[in-house]
Structures are given as C-alpha cells and as structure tokens.
Motif scaffolding. Structure first.
Motif, PDB file in Angstrom:
ATOM      1  N   SER A   2      44.041  31.430   4.600  1.00 11.99           N
ATOM      2  CA  SER A   2      43.631  30.283   5.407  1.00 11.99           C
ATOM      3  C   SER A   2      42.354  30.600   6.178  1.00 11.99           C
ATOM      4  O   SER A   2      42.002  31.758   6.364  1.00 11.99           O
ATOM      5  N   ALA A   3      41.663  29.543   6.592  1.00 16.68           N
ATOM      6  CA  ALA A   3      40.412  29.705   7.333  1.00 16.68           C
ATOM      7  C   ALA A   3      40.545  28.996   8.681  1.00 16.68           C
ATOM      8  O   ALA A   3      40.973  27.855   8.752  1.00 16.68           O
ATOM      9  N   ARG A   4      40.162  29.665   9.745  1.00 17.57           N
ATOM     10  CA  ARG A   4      40.239  29.153  11.112  1.00 17.57           C
ATOM     11  C   ARG A   4      39.034  28.252  11.392  1.00 17.57           C
ATOM     12  O   ARG A   4      37.940  28.490  10.909  1.00 17.57           O
ATOM     13  N   TYR A   5      39.250  27.199  12.195  1.00 12.42           N
ATOM     14  CA  TYR A   5      38.170  26.320  12.635  1.00 12.42           C
ATOM     15  C   TYR A   5      37.542  26.898  13.900  1.00 12.42           C
ATOM     16  O   TYR A   5      38.252  27.258  14.836  1.00 12.42           O
ATOM     17  N   ASP A  18      40.889  27.549   2.004  1.00 14.59           N
ATOM     18  CA  ASP A  18      39.596  28.166   2.333  1.00 14.59           C
ATOM     19  C   ASP A  18      38.607  28.151   1.165  1.00 14.59           C
ATOM     20  O   ASP A  18      37.608  28.832   1.197  1.00 14.59           O
ATOM     21  N   LEU A  36      31.987  26.454   5.474  1.00 18.09           N
ATOM     22  CA  LEU A  36      32.651  27.721   5.206  1.00 18.09           C
ATOM     23  C   LEU A  36      31.698  28.874   5.493  1.00 18.09           C
ATOM     24  O   LEU A  36      30.548  28.877   5.051  1.00 18.09           O
ATOM     25  N   ARG A  38      31.739  33.279   7.318  1.00 14.31           N
ATOM     26  CA  ARG A  38      32.515  34.504   7.533  1.00 14.31           C
ATOM     27  C   ARG A  38      32.379  34.930   8.985  1.00 14.31           C
ATOM     28  O   ARG A  38      31.307  34.797   9.569  1.00 14.31           O
ATOM     29  N   ASP A  39      33.471  35.440   9.575  1.00 12.07           N
ATOM     30  CA  ASP A  39      33.390  35.934  10.945  1.00 12.07           C
ATOM     31  C   ASP A  39      32.938  37.387  10.951  1.00 12.07           C
ATOM     32  O   ASP A  39      32.613  37.954   9.901  1.00 12.07           O
ATOM     33  N   ARG A  43      36.237  37.657   7.550  1.00 17.34           N
ATOM     34  CA  ARG A  43      37.294  36.709   7.206  1.00 17.34           C
ATOM     35  C   ARG A  43      36.685  35.322   7.096  1.00 17.34           C
ATOM     36  O   ARG A  43      35.746  34.987   7.822  1.00 17.34           O
ATOM     37  N   PRO A  44      37.214  34.470   6.199  1.00 14.15           N
ATOM     38  CA  PRO A  44      36.669  33.118   6.071  1.00 14.15           C
ATOM     39  C   PRO A  44      36.982  32.282   7.308  1.00 14.15           C
ATOM     40  O   PRO A  44      38.074  32.349   7.866  1.00 14.15           O
ATOM     41  N   ILE A  45      35.992  31.519   7.757  1.00 12.01           N
ATOM     42  CA  ILE A  45      36.159  30.569   8.857  1.00 12.01           C
ATOM     43  C   ILE A  45      35.388  29.299   8.511  1.00 12.01           C
ATOM     44  O   ILE A  45      34.512  29.302   7.643  1.00 12.01           O
ATOM     45  N   TYR A  46      35.736  28.206   9.182  1.00  8.91           N
ATOM     46  CA  TYR A  46      34.948  26.980   9.104  1.00  8.91           C
ATOM     47  C   TYR A  46      34.208  26.835  10.419  1.00  8.91           C
ATOM     48  O   TYR A  46      34.806  26.635  11.468  1.00  8.91           O
TER      49      TYR A  46
END
Length: 57
Positions: A2-5, A18, A36, A38-39, A43-46
């Motif tokens: 999953s990807a965090r907003y 994600d 989309l 990356r932090d 990790r994937p983030i939006y």
C-alpha cells in the motif's frame, strides 16, 4: 503493498493500490492530484500536488 497519502485531503490515509501513477481530484478541500513517488526510505507514497489557479502562480 500500500501507499500512504502525503498532504492534500487524504493526508495520513493509505491506498492499497500503489500501481496507479496519478490520481486527479476536485474536492471541497481543494483541487490537485496525488502523484506516485518514493519517501526517504524508498517506500511508495502518493504526494499531493495542489492545482494552481490561473493567475496565482
């Protein structure tokens, strides 16, 4: 995975999908898009990108 907003109207929430590159939104809380990214831990983030009105930017 999953990807965090980050930022915007869904800040702190999570999207289980994600694989989506961009989510365009128009809400009472604001218009813009989640892109989309990356932090700092890869990790994937939006990440929220607000829409700039004509004449404001």
């Amino acid at each position: 995975m999953s990807a965090r907003y980050v930022g915007g109207p869904f800040h702190g929430g999570v999207n289980p999908d994600d694989f989506i590159d961009q989510i365009d939104m128009r809400t009472p809380a604001g218009s813009g898009r989640y892109v989309l990214d990356r932090d700092e831990h890869d990790r994937p983030i939006y990440r929220w990108e607000p829409e700039v009105a004509v004449g404001e930017g």
